[in-house]
Scaffold this motif. Structure first.
Motif, mmCIF file in Angstrom:
data_model
loop_
_atom_site.group_PDB
_atom_site.id
_atom_site.type_symbol
_atom_site.label_atom_id
_atom_site.label_comp_id
_atom_site.label_asym_id
_atom_site.label_seq_id
_atom_site.Cartn_x
_atom_site.Cartn_y
_atom_site.Cartn_z
ATOM 1 N N ARG A 67 0.706 -1.157 0.240
ATOM 2 C CA ARG A 67 0.005 0.084 -0.030
ATOM 3 C C ARG A 67 0.581 1.203 -0.076
ATOM 4 N NH1 ARG A 67 -4.543 -1.755 4.472
ATOM 5 N NH2 ARG A 67 -5.751 -3.366 3.159
ATOM 6 N N HIS A 68 1.975 1.148 0.824
ATOM 7 C CA HIS A 68 2.856 2.333 0.703
ATOM 8 C C HIS A 68 3.547 2.652 -0.609
ATOM 9 C CE1 HIS A 68 5.711 5.085 2.339
ATOM 10 N NE2 HIS A 68 6.678 4.333 1.875
ATOM 11 N N ILE A 69 4.282 1.592 -1.224
ATOM 12 C CA ILE A 69 4.511 1.809 -2.628
ATOM 13 C C ILE A 69 3.554 2.370 -3.452
ATOM 14 C CG2 ILE A 69 6.717 0.315 -1.885
ATOM 15 C CD1 ILE A 69 5.542 -1.560 -3.932
ATOM 16 N N ASP A 70 2.364 1.685 -3.437
ATOM 17 C CA ASP A 70 1.383 2.096 -4.539
ATOM 18 C C ASP A 70 0.852 3.397 -4.398
ATOM 19 O OD1 ASP A 70 -0.618 0.897 -6.545
ATOM 20 O OD2 ASP A 70 -2.098 1.944 -5.027
ATOM 21 N N SER A 71 0.907 4.077 -2.938
ATOM 22 C CA SER A 71 0.359 5.444 -2.864
ATOM 23 C C SER A 71 1.528 6.506 -3.156
ATOM 24 C CB SER A 71 -0.464 5.614 -1.698
ATOM 25 O OG SER A 71 0.418 5.101 -0.509
ATOM 26 N N ASP A 72 2.767 6.126 -2.479
ATOM 27 C CA ASP A 72 3.707 7.180 -2.071
ATOM 28 C C ASP A 72 5.063 6.955 -2.929
ATOM 29 O OD1 ASP A 72 2.009 8.094 -0.205
ATOM 30 O OD2 ASP A 72 2.851 6.857 1.472
ATOM 31 N N HIS A 73 5.143 5.808 -3.716
ATOM 32 C CA HIS A 73 6.364 5.615 -4.571
ATOM 33 C C HIS A 73 5.891 4.790 -5.745
ATOM 34 C CE1 HIS A 73 8.993 6.668 -1.133
ATOM 35 N NE2 HIS A 73 8.215 5.762 -0.587
ATOM 36 N N ARG A 74 5.006 5.618 -6.503
ATOM 37 C CA ARG A 74 4.660 4.961 -7.956
ATOM 38 C C ARG A 74 5.933 4.840 -8.800
ATOM 39 N NH1 ARG A 74 0.637 2.027 -8.842
ATOM 40 N NH2 ARG A 74 1.166 2.345 -11.066
ATOM 41 N N ASP A 75 7.081 5.562 -8.566
ATOM 42 C CA ASP A 75 8.196 5.500 -9.347
ATOM 43 C C ASP A 75 9.017 4.019 -9.298
ATOM 44 O OD1 ASP A 75 8.834 6.200 -6.459
ATOM 45 O OD2 ASP A 75 10.946 6.179 -7.074
ATOM 46 N N ILE A 76 8.609 3.327 -8.030
ATOM 47 C CA ILE A 76 9.001 1.816 -8.057
ATOM 48 C C ILE A 76 8.007 0.905 -8.836
ATOM 49 C CG2 ILE A 76 9.218 -0.039 -6.287
ATOM 50 C CD1 ILE A 76 10.007 2.011 -3.916
ATOM 51 N N VAL A 77 7.033 1.423 -8.734
ATOM 52 C CA VAL A 77 5.943 0.551 -9.322
ATOM 53 C C VAL A 77 6.049 0.583 -10.859
ATOM 54 C CG1 VAL A 77 3.412 0.022 -9.886
ATOM 55 C CG2 VAL A 77 4.145 0.607 -7.653
#
Length: 257
Positions: A172-182
Motif C-alpha cells: 500500500r505504501h509503494i502504491d500510494s507514495d512511491h509510484r516510481d518503484i511500480v
C-alpha cells in the motif's frame, strides 16, 4: 496470465502464508449456511483450532455429535492488499472432521494459539465463541494458476513467508507514495502488458508480483529476485537490483575497491 516457470514459493508455503494473512474465514457443514470464524490456527499436530459462534450451527452440531465429530470445510480467503477488479488472490479449502476441544485441554490450546497469534477473539472463547478442532483430511488452494492439493506432512514442514505480516502495509505504501518503484518494475514486464494499469499484487522472499488490469482482462506476473531473501535488508537490496537501481551497483563497486 501467470508466469508459472519463475521461482516462487511452494504450494505448501503459499498455503501457510495464506492461512496467516487470511482475514476472512468461513466454516461450512452439510445442509447449513456457512458461519464466520473468529480464529483459525494450524496446530503442530496437523489439526486446526477454530473459534466459531458459540450459539451457531457448527458449535451445536459438534456438541451433539459427541466423540464422532462432524464433517466440515474451513474456507480461507486471501485478499489482495490493494483494491483491484478481482480482489481475491487465493482460496484455501481445508476439509476434515470437527470435534470439541475437551475442557481439560482448553486453556493449554488457547495458550498455544495465543503465543503465535494473539487474536483478541481468543478472549471471547467461552462467551462469544466455542473452540473446536478440525482434523484435516485434505487441503486445496486455488488461485490464478489453478487448483492444487498439498499433503498434510508438506504443510506442516512449510513455513509462512517471512514478509507476509508486512506485505499489506508495504505494498500500500509503494502504491500510494512511491509510484516510481511500480513504474520501474512495470518496465520489466513483457511489452504487450505494459499498456494496462499495473498494481502491486504480492511480495514474498522469492520476488514481487504485479497485477496488470487491461482491456483484455487481468494478468498476474511474477518478477523474481536473483535469489530468495530472508530479512528486510536483503529484501530492500533485492528490490533495488530488480529495479535496476544504479545506486546498488555503485555501492557494490565502492566496497570491492
Amino acid at each position: 496470465m501467470t508466469l508459472a516457470t519463475t521461482p516462487g514459493p511452494t504450494t505448501a508455503e503459499r498455503i501457510r502464508s495464506a492461512c496467516m494473512r487470511a482475514q476472512s474465514a468461513l466454516i461450512a457443514l452439510d445442509g447449513a449456511e456457512p458461519e464466520t470464524v473468529g480464529v483459525h490456527h494450524l496446530l503442530a499436530d496437523g489439526s486446526f483450532a477454530v473459534a466459531v459462534p458459540i450459539n451457531g450451527v457448527a458449535a451445536g452440531n459438534v456438541v451433539a455429535a459427541g466423540a464422532g465429530g462432524v464433517q466440515a470445510v474451513l474456507e480461507l480467503t486471501d485478499y489482495a492488499p490493494l483494491p483491484l477488479r478481482e480482489p481475491v488472490r487465493s482460496l484455501v479449502w481445508i476439509r476434515g472432521r470437527m470435534f470439541s476441544v475437551p475442557e481439560a485441554m482448553m486453556r493449554a490450546t488457547l495458550d498455544v494459539v495465543a503465543a503465535e497469534d494473539p487474536n483478541p477473539a481468543l478472549l471471547q472463547v467461552g462467551t462469544e465463541y466455542a473452540l473446536l478442532r478440525l482434523e484435516i483430511d485434505s487441503v486445496v488452494v486455488a488461485d490464478a494458476t489453478g487448483a492444487e492439493s498439498v499433503a498434510l506432512g508438506a504443510l506442516l514442514e512449510a513455513r509462512p513467508d517471512p514478509f507476509c505480516a508486512m506485505e499489506t502495509c508495504w505494498l500500500r505504501h509503494i502504491d500510494s507514495d512511491h509510484r516510481d518503484i511500480v513504474d520501474r518494475l512495470a518496465a520489466k514486464l513483457p511489452r504487450p502488458l505494459r499498456g494496462g494499469q499495473v498494481r502491486p499484487l504480492g511480495l514474498d522472499r522469492y520476488g514481487v508480483r504485479l497485477r496488470v488490469e487491461g482491456d483484455d482482462g487481468d494478468h498476474d506476473v511474477r518478477l523474481p529476485f536473483t535469489r530468495p531473501v530472508d530479512d528486510v535488508t536483503g529484501l530492500s537490496q533485492a528490490i533495488r537490483i530488480l529495479m535496476g537501481c544504479p545506486f546498488v551497483n555503485g555501492l557494490r563497486a565502492r566496497r570491492t575497491t
